[in-house]
Scaffold this active site. Structure first.
Site, short mmCIF file in Angstrom:
data_model
loop_
_atom_site.label_atom_id
_atom_site.label_comp_id
_atom_site.label_asym_id
_atom_site.label_seq_id
_atom_site.Cartn_x
_atom_site.Cartn_y
_atom_site.Cartn_z
N GLY A 254 -26.34 -10.00 95.77
CA GLY A 254 -26.15 -9.60 97.16
C GLY A 254 -27.15 -8.53 97.57
O GLY A 254 -27.70 -8.56 98.68
N ASP A 255 -27.41 -7.59 96.67
CA ASP A 255 -28.39 -6.52 96.96
C ASP A 255 -29.78 -7.14 97.13
O ASP A 255 -30.57 -6.72 97.98
CB ASP A 255 -28.40 -5.51 95.81
#
Ligand SMILES: Nc1ncnc2c1ncn2[C@@H]1O[C@H](COP(=O)(O)OP(=O)(O)OP(=O)(O)O)[C@@H](O)[C@H]1O
Ligand SMILES: [Mg+2]
Length: 311
Positions: A254-255
């Site tokens: 996600g990052d």
């Protein structure tokens, strides 16, 4: 420039153990330690993608110095507010005999009021020089639950595009400050919407995203791991389809997705192109053991395979 904000930075340490037996002396044959925390992961991927990035947040003690030194090693500009207590250690123990992993996460430093004020000044200063400011991850102890709302307001005031990748109460309170983009994952989105949503129900997704978007958030993305992402961006709904890969460790995907999006937007690319790069960066992260690392050849290869569907 892109600024990433990690208010709860950490050393991410992983022990790879042949077998974990509690109550015994355990020798650790193999260790990796990285500068971690969601904004720092995003900063590392942005740097790998060739962007001009600065990492900020709170750092303290020996662990804080290790994190700054790691960022220096990767030539990532860093400009943190120093705090008195020790930045946290997040320890993952992988038991290779069972394949199970156990995480031990320290609470992190308590943040004092003057350090919060210093952070507000730091965000104003960095946002004035940034095209994008991205706030990533959980809040440390001692800060008001609505701190993100304040910081988002400050960054927007300086003319920056603001991203928010947070969860729980911090996310719920911060959406009212109208960040330009949010990217919860499926669980975080369920918390924000107040109910679980069926990932297969396209109509349902679009309606859910629209309800959040009406708060004044131009781009709402729910990332769905191996199922890609659902997106509502300036009134246009998309479904992002990612290729099937042999995922090694999806932590930090996600990052990396957020980093890809920021890189695309900073480069002036179209929403479709930004989403392709974001999804490819997320998937490329999952191919590696470490969180917040991508290989450029893998990003380029995966980008060819990501499909963006208008829904
Ligand atoms: N198993 C997988 N196969 C292919 N792509 C993946 C996989 N897991 C993640 N991705 C890619 O990464 C993106 C983000 O993943 P995910 O929704 O798991 O993020 P997340 O839960 O926010 O992760 P984190 O917070 O640990 O960084 C997905 O939209 C997808 O593009
Ligand atoms: Mg996430």
């Amino acid at each position: 420039m892109i600024t990433t904000v990690t208010l709860n930075a950490a050393i991410d340490k992983t022990y790879f153990m042949k077998r974990v037996e509690m109550g015994k002396v355990l020798r650790v044959p193999s260790v990796i330690a990285d500068a971690g925390g969601k904004g720092i992961n995003a900063a590392r991927v942005l740097k790998l993608l060739g962007c001009d990035v600065t990492a900020t947040g709170f750092l303290g003690g020996h662990n804080g110095r290790f994190i700054a030194a790691e960022l220096d090693k990767h030539s990532i500009k860093n400009d943190f507010v120093q705090v008195e207590e020790e930045s946290r250690l997040a320890l993952t123990i992988i038991d290779e005999s069972t394949g199970r992993s156990t995480e031990l996460i320290e609470p992190g430093p308590r943040i004092m009021e003057e350090q919060i004020d210093a952070m507000k000044c730091k965000i104003a200063e960095l946002a004035a020089r940034s095209r994008i400011v991205t706030f990533n991850g959980s809040l440390p102890s001692g800060v008001p639950a609505d701190l993100y709302a304040d910081l988002i307001g400050i960054a927007k005031n300086e003319g920056a595009i603001v991203f928010l990748d947070a969860s729980g109460e911090a996310l719920k309170l911060a959406v009212h400050a109208q960040p330009d983009l949010i990217k919860p994952n499926e669980d975080e989105a369920a918390g924000l919407f107040g109910e679980r949503v069926g990932a297969d129900e396209e109509v349902n997704w679009t309606a859910k995203l629209a309800a959040v978007s009406r708060l004044g958030i131009g781009c709402v993305i729910v990332s769905l791991g191996a199922k890609g992402a659902a997106v509502l961006w300036d009134g246009a709904a998309y479904r992002v389809h990612v290729p099937v890969i042999k995922a090694v460790n999806p932590v930090g995907s996600g990052d990396s997705f957020v980093a890809g999006l920021a890189a695309g937007i900073a480069d002036g690319r179209s929403p479709e192109e930004c989403l392709k790069l974001a999804a490819a960066a997320g998937s490329a992260n999952a191919l590696n053991e470490r969180a917040g690392y991508v290989r450029l050849d893998e990003v380029a290869n995966l980008k060819q395979q990501v499909r963006i569907e208008r829904v």
